[in-house]
Design a protein around this motif. Structure first.
Motif, short mmCIF file in Angstrom:
data_model
loop_
_atom_site.label_atom_id
_atom_site.label_comp_id
_atom_site.label_asym_id
_atom_site.label_seq_id
_atom_site.Cartn_x
_atom_site.Cartn_y
_atom_site.Cartn_z
N ARG A 36 36.83 45.28 43.99
CA ARG A 36 37.85 44.12 43.38
C ARG A 36 37.87 44.24 41.92
NH1 ARG A 36 40.05 38.91 44.08
NH2 ARG A 36 39.84 37.52 42.36
N TRP A 37 36.51 44.19 41.28
CA TRP A 37 36.44 44.49 39.92
C TRP A 37 36.91 45.59 39.33
CZ3 TRP A 37 30.56 42.57 40.74
CH2 TRP A 37 30.62 41.35 41.22
N ILE A 40 40.95 45.22 39.70
CA ILE A 40 41.72 43.95 38.75
C ILE A 40 40.71 43.55 37.59
CG2 ILE A 40 43.05 43.37 40.72
CD1 ILE A 40 41.14 40.87 40.93
N GLY A 41 39.59 43.86 37.46
CA GLY A 41 38.73 43.56 36.57
C GLY A 41 37.76 42.23 36.96
N PHE A 42 36.88 42.17 36.01
CA PHE A 42 35.80 40.98 36.29
C PHE A 42 36.36 39.71 35.49
CE2 PHE A 42 31.90 38.32 35.24
CZ PHE A 42 31.37 38.64 36.54
N ASN A 43 36.36 38.67 36.42
CA ASN A 43 36.90 37.28 36.02
C ASN A 43 35.67 36.43 35.69
OD1 ASN A 43 37.72 34.68 35.72
ND2 ASN A 43 39.84 35.09 36.56
N VAL A 44 35.22 36.31 34.52
CA VAL A 44 34.07 35.29 34.35
C VAL A 44 34.28 33.99 35.06
CG1 VAL A 44 32.50 34.55 32.65
CG2 VAL A 44 33.55 36.66 32.34
N GLN A 45 35.40 33.28 35.01
CA GLN A 45 35.50 32.13 35.44
C GLN A 45 35.20 31.90 37.00
OE1 GLN A 45 36.25 29.53 33.48
NE2 GLN A 45 36.50 28.05 35.22
N THR A 46 35.59 33.04 37.92
CA THR A 46 35.39 33.13 39.17
C THR A 46 34.38 33.92 39.92
OG1 THR A 46 37.18 34.60 39.37
CG2 THR A 46 37.85 32.19 39.36
N ASP A 47 34.05 34.83 39.24
CA ASP A 47 33.25 36.11 39.64
C ASP A 47 31.60 35.74 39.23
OD1 ASP A 47 35.53 36.74 40.76
OD2 ASP A 47 35.71 38.49 39.47
N THR A 105 33.61 33.00 49.00
CA THR A 105 34.37 33.58 47.89
C THR A 105 34.91 35.03 48.26
OG1 THR A 105 32.17 32.85 45.98
CG2 THR A 105 33.85 34.69 45.69
N TRP A 109 39.04 35.65 47.80
CA TRP A 109 39.53 36.99 47.16
C TRP A 109 40.68 37.44 48.10
CZ3 TRP A 109 34.05 39.48 45.46
CH2 TRP A 109 33.79 38.62 44.48
#
Length: 284
Positions: A36-37, A40-47, A105, A109
């Motif tokens: 996933r990362w 679409i990249g790493f989302n600090v808020q959710t990941d 989680t 996703w």
């Protein structure tokens, strides 16, 4: 081959097998996350919290492996062996909490209903606690379910302490099992303020008493000990007592989710680290 060497080999096999299985579990959890990362990249808020949950489940399972690796050093009839066996089992139960959040989680996703959503949908408004009019708190059903796992895990930890260390009937553990049986009343009588108040007061009281009992047991052991044993007992006591705050942070008492995840992770790592360090010192 003498018994000491055989016991050492058994301990090494337990540690090797246990930590290998933990590594496989962690990689299995991280595989979809890494995919996933990269996409679409790493989302600090959710990941960020996901990484913390994987780390914490690895540490709690590692604690079970640590405790169970001691079993070959005790005779099969000894009470201390049962003590370590059940303490290791308690951390297996507690690890289910972090597995729950990991699955939660992963489902989110994938755009699927999370476990929390499915559980909370049975009582959309949650359960509103009105402790005899003193305060009013609303809690989702999923948080109460996680609290039940904490109570169950703690009961497996307290039972051998009472039964084999204090050599008495395990009233503290029994009180937790009674509280677990009372928990469904919170959902059944969610609109009855009197029943909710009595049930809440009783459960909170007995849970606090049990945690205080664990803390007192190891602090009293520290007072009667010296040197390494005193340090080890204090570390185990503080580690056990602070674990409850991992759940407290998880119910969302902070609005900043990133800060909440960081604090929850730090408390969890410190708690499990202190507990394992304490028992490691006792062993050395």
């Amino acid at each position: 081959m003498n018994a000491g060497v055989m016991n050492m080999d058994s301990r090494k096999r337990t540690l090797t097998l246990g930590f290998s299985l933990i590594a496989v579990l962690a990689l299995t959890c991280f595989w979809p996350a890494i995919s996933r990362w990269l996409a679409i990249g790493f989302n600090v808020q959710t990941d960020l919290s996901f990484i913390g949950y994987v780390a914490l489940i690895s540490m709690t399972l590692g604690t079970s492996v640590h405790l169970w690796s001691r079993l070959p050093t005790f005779s099969k009839e000894s009470t201390i062996r049962t003590l370590f066996l059940l303490m290791g089992t308690s951390f297996i139960i507690i690890s289910v909490i972090f597995l729950y959040y990991i699955i939660d989680t992963l489902l989110t996703w994938e755009g699927l209903p999370s476990l929390s959503n499915m559980v909370d949908s049975t009582l959309p408004d949650g359960i509103k606690f009105s402790l005899f009019g003193i305060f009013n708190v609303s809690m989702p059903l999923s948080s109460i379910l996680m609290f039940a796992f904490i109570m169950l895990g703690v009961s497996f930890f307290i039972f051998p302490l009472e039964r084999y260390v204090k050599s008495r009937r395990p009233w503290f553990a029994i009180s937790l099992w009674i509280c677990l049986c009372v928990l469904p009343l919170l959902a059944m009588f969610k609109d009855n303020a009197v029943v909710l108040s009595i049930s809440t007061a009783g459960i909170v009281l007995f849970v606090l008493i049990n945690f205080i009992f664990m803390f007192y047991l190891y602090i009293s052991l520290a007072r009667m000990s010296a040197g390494k044993m005193r340090t080890a007992s204090v570390l185990v006591a503080i580690g056990l007592f602070s674990m409850i705050f991992v759940w407290v942070m998880g119910i969302g008492i902070l609005d900043d989710k990133i800060l909440q995840s960081i604090i929850q992770f730090i408390i969890g790592v410190m708690s499990v680290s202190m507990f394992n360090t304490g028992f490691y010192i006792m062993r050395s």
